[in-house]
Design an enzyme around this catalytic site. Sequence first.
Site, PDB file in Angstrom:
ATOM      1  N   ARG A   1     -32.259   5.056  16.162  1.00 40.26           N
ATOM      2  CA  ARG A   1     -32.114   4.544  14.792  1.00 40.26           C
ATOM      3  C   ARG A   1     -32.296   3.027  14.709  1.00 40.26           C
ATOM      4  O   ARG A   1     -32.935   2.518  13.809  1.00 40.26           O
ATOM      5  CB  ARG A   1     -30.711   4.923  14.312  1.00 40.26           C
ATOM      6  CG  ARG A   1     -30.574   4.941  12.816  1.00 40.26           C
ATOM      7  CD  ARG A   1     -29.210   5.465  12.417  1.00 40.26           C
ATOM      8  NE  ARG A   1     -29.098   6.898  12.462  1.00 40.26           N
ATOM      9  CZ  ARG A   1     -28.141   7.574  13.115  1.00 40.26           C
ATOM     10  NH1 ARG A   1     -27.215   6.928  13.777  1.00 40.26           N
ATOM     11  NH2 ARG A   1     -28.103   8.871  13.090  1.00 40.26           N
TER      12      ARG A   1
ATOM     13  N   GLU B   1     -18.416  14.150  33.623  1.00 38.54           N
ATOM     14  CA  GLU B   1     -19.638  13.573  34.184  1.00 38.54           C
ATOM     15  C   GLU B   1     -20.675  14.660  34.420  1.00 38.54           C
ATOM     16  O   GLU B   1     -20.339  15.811  34.679  1.00 38.54           O
ATOM     17  CB  GLU B   1     -19.327  12.843  35.509  1.00 38.54           C
ATOM     18  CG  GLU B   1     -18.638  11.523  35.271  1.00 38.54           C
ATOM     19  CD  GLU B   1     -18.523  10.665  36.530  1.00 38.54           C
ATOM     20  OE1 GLU B   1     -18.988  11.093  37.604  1.00 38.54           O
ATOM     21  OE2 GLU B   1     -17.943   9.570  36.411  1.00 38.54           O
TER      22      GLU B   1
ATOM     23  N   THR C   1     -25.496  14.932   7.712  1.00 36.82           N
ATOM     24  CA  THR C   1     -24.354  15.485   6.973  1.00 36.82           C
ATOM     25  C   THR C   1     -24.791  16.526   5.949  1.00 36.82           C
ATOM     26  O   THR C   1     -23.949  17.180   5.331  1.00 36.82           O
ATOM     27  CB  THR C   1     -23.606  14.379   6.199  1.00 36.82           C
ATOM     28  OG1 THR C   1     -24.478  13.879   5.175  1.00 36.82           O
ATOM     29  CG2 THR C   1     -23.172  13.243   7.111  1.00 36.82           C
ATOM     30  N   GLY C   2     -26.095  16.641   5.723  1.00 39.15           N
ATOM     31  CA  GLY C   2     -26.605  17.588   4.725  1.00 39.15           C
ATOM     32  C   GLY C   2     -26.545  17.043   3.303  1.00 39.15           C
ATOM     33  O   GLY C   2     -26.975  17.721   2.363  1.00 39.15           O
ATOM     34  N   GLY C   3     -26.032  15.816   3.133  1.00 38.74           N
ATOM     35  CA  GLY C   3     -25.886  15.239   1.788  1.00 38.74           C
ATOM     36  C   GLY C   3     -27.214  15.122   1.053  1.00 38.74           C
ATOM     37  O   GLY C   3     -27.312  15.471  -0.133  1.00 38.74           O
TER      38      GLY C   3
ATOM     39  N   LYS D   1     -34.413   9.085  -3.926  1.00 34.67           N
ATOM     40  CA  LYS D   1     -33.020   9.100  -3.463  1.00 34.67           C
ATOM     41  C   LYS D   1     -32.461   7.685  -3.373  1.00 34.67           C
ATOM     42  O   LYS D   1     -33.162   6.763  -2.968  1.00 34.67           O
ATOM     43  CB  LYS D   1     -32.993   9.756  -2.073  1.00 34.67           C
ATOM     44  CG  LYS D   1     -31.651   9.696  -1.362  1.00 34.67           C
ATOM     45  CD  LYS D   1     -31.701  10.438  -0.039  1.00 34.67           C
ATOM     46  CE  LYS D   1     -31.992   9.520   1.139  1.00 34.67           C
ATOM     47  NZ  LYS D   1     -31.962  10.216   2.438  1.00 34.67           N
TER      48      LYS D   1
HETATM   49  C1  R5P Z   1     -33.093   9.306   6.016  1.00 33.45           C
HETATM   50  O1  R5P Z   1     -33.588   8.874   5.002  1.00 33.45           O
HETATM   51  C2  R5P Z   1     -33.514  10.586   6.641  1.00 33.45           C
HETATM   52  O2  R5P Z   1     -34.849  10.865   6.354  1.00 33.45           O
HETATM   53  C3  R5P Z   1     -32.644  11.758   6.197  1.00 33.45           C
HETATM   54  O3  R5P Z   1     -32.886  12.022   4.826  1.00 33.45           O
HETATM   55  C4  R5P Z   1     -31.196  11.507   6.423  1.00 33.45           C
HETATM   56  O4  R5P Z   1     -30.966  11.056   7.741  1.00 33.45           O
HETATM   57  C5  R5P Z   1     -30.399  12.769   6.186  1.00 33.45           C
HETATM   58  O5  R5P Z   1     -29.049  12.477   6.351  1.00 33.45           O
HETATM   59  P1  R5P Z   1     -27.954  13.351   5.631  1.00 33.45           P
HETATM   60  O6  R5P Z   1     -28.188  14.800   6.014  1.00 33.45           O
HETATM   61  O7  R5P Z   1     -26.642  12.832   6.189  1.00 33.45           O
HETATM   62  O8  R5P Z   1     -28.061  13.111   4.155  1.00 33.45           O
END
Ligand code: R5P
Length: 289
Positions: free
Chosen positions: A95, A40, A220-222, A189
């Site tokens: 979100r 807490e 996640t950087g994907g 994308k």
């Molecule tokens: C979504 O479209 C956002 O603009 C980012 O591109 C997204 O949240 C990035 O997420 P991640 O790093 O997991 O691909």
Amino acid sequence: MKVVGGSASVPLARGIARELSVDFVDVAFEKHPGGFPDGERYVRLLGPVSGEHVVLVQTTHPSPMIVELFLLADAIRDTGARRLTAVVPYFGYGRQDKRFLDGEAVSAKTIAKHIAVDCNELLTMAIPANPEVLKTFPLPTREVSGMPAIGRYLKSAKVDVLLAPDQGALRLAKEASSVAGVPFDFLVKKRIDSYTVKIEPKALDVRGKSVGVVDDVISTGGTIATAAKELKAQGARRVIAACVHGLFVGPAEANLKICDEVIATDTVLSPHTKVSVAPEFAAAIRALR
Ligand code: R5P
């Protein structure tokens, strides 16, 4: 005016206080060394705020930081602040801006409703939802752009061109490019799932160039890694990934190894925080009436 920072945002809060040349009020976050064993939160203002216009800076991520924001807002009001401005640099739970299925909570509105209990107005940055949701919040809310800060950094890093990894980030890349003084382009994308994205092939003029890839969030950087792979495949010499909010969850660090540099602002603190958005928030606070 005085500035208070929650534990998710102390460096940014101090930066905002410096920019505004006003006092920063320290907060104790632990009653006993090590904090409460059940996790807490505890807060205690270590300076007076009675009669003041207080700016409270706290990112609402991870979740316990939301509770800390409410505790601080309540303590600031209870001890007599005249006006309270919430600066939520990264609006965690921002979100969900609609009810897609019966019974769902519209989390962005839920958080805003509770901020409105003690705060007079709200400033935030790159909310991870359609910014139109801000108009539904029960207190005056303004979105401040972090792109000038990112543009300044990328200019000093001498990038030749900026790239948005998807059409959603196009307006960000455009704004940062006007500060950096370089052209911009974008990729298309397609998100497959939370961890996987596909980028449509597109010929870009990046051979031998230093490219900044700009997004609002790296999670996640994907997204950035997929864009960086495409850029390297097309002959980019250097890829700098830049985002406002660096969450860096799950496989992010491994995914981002393809980038030559990764930078994020101080809305969320991480080892990649290299840029401060304190000047942007300070300007927005000065503009409050
Ligand atoms: C979504 O479209 C956002 O603009 C980012 O591109 C997204 O949240 C990035 O997420 P991640 O790093 O997991 O691909």
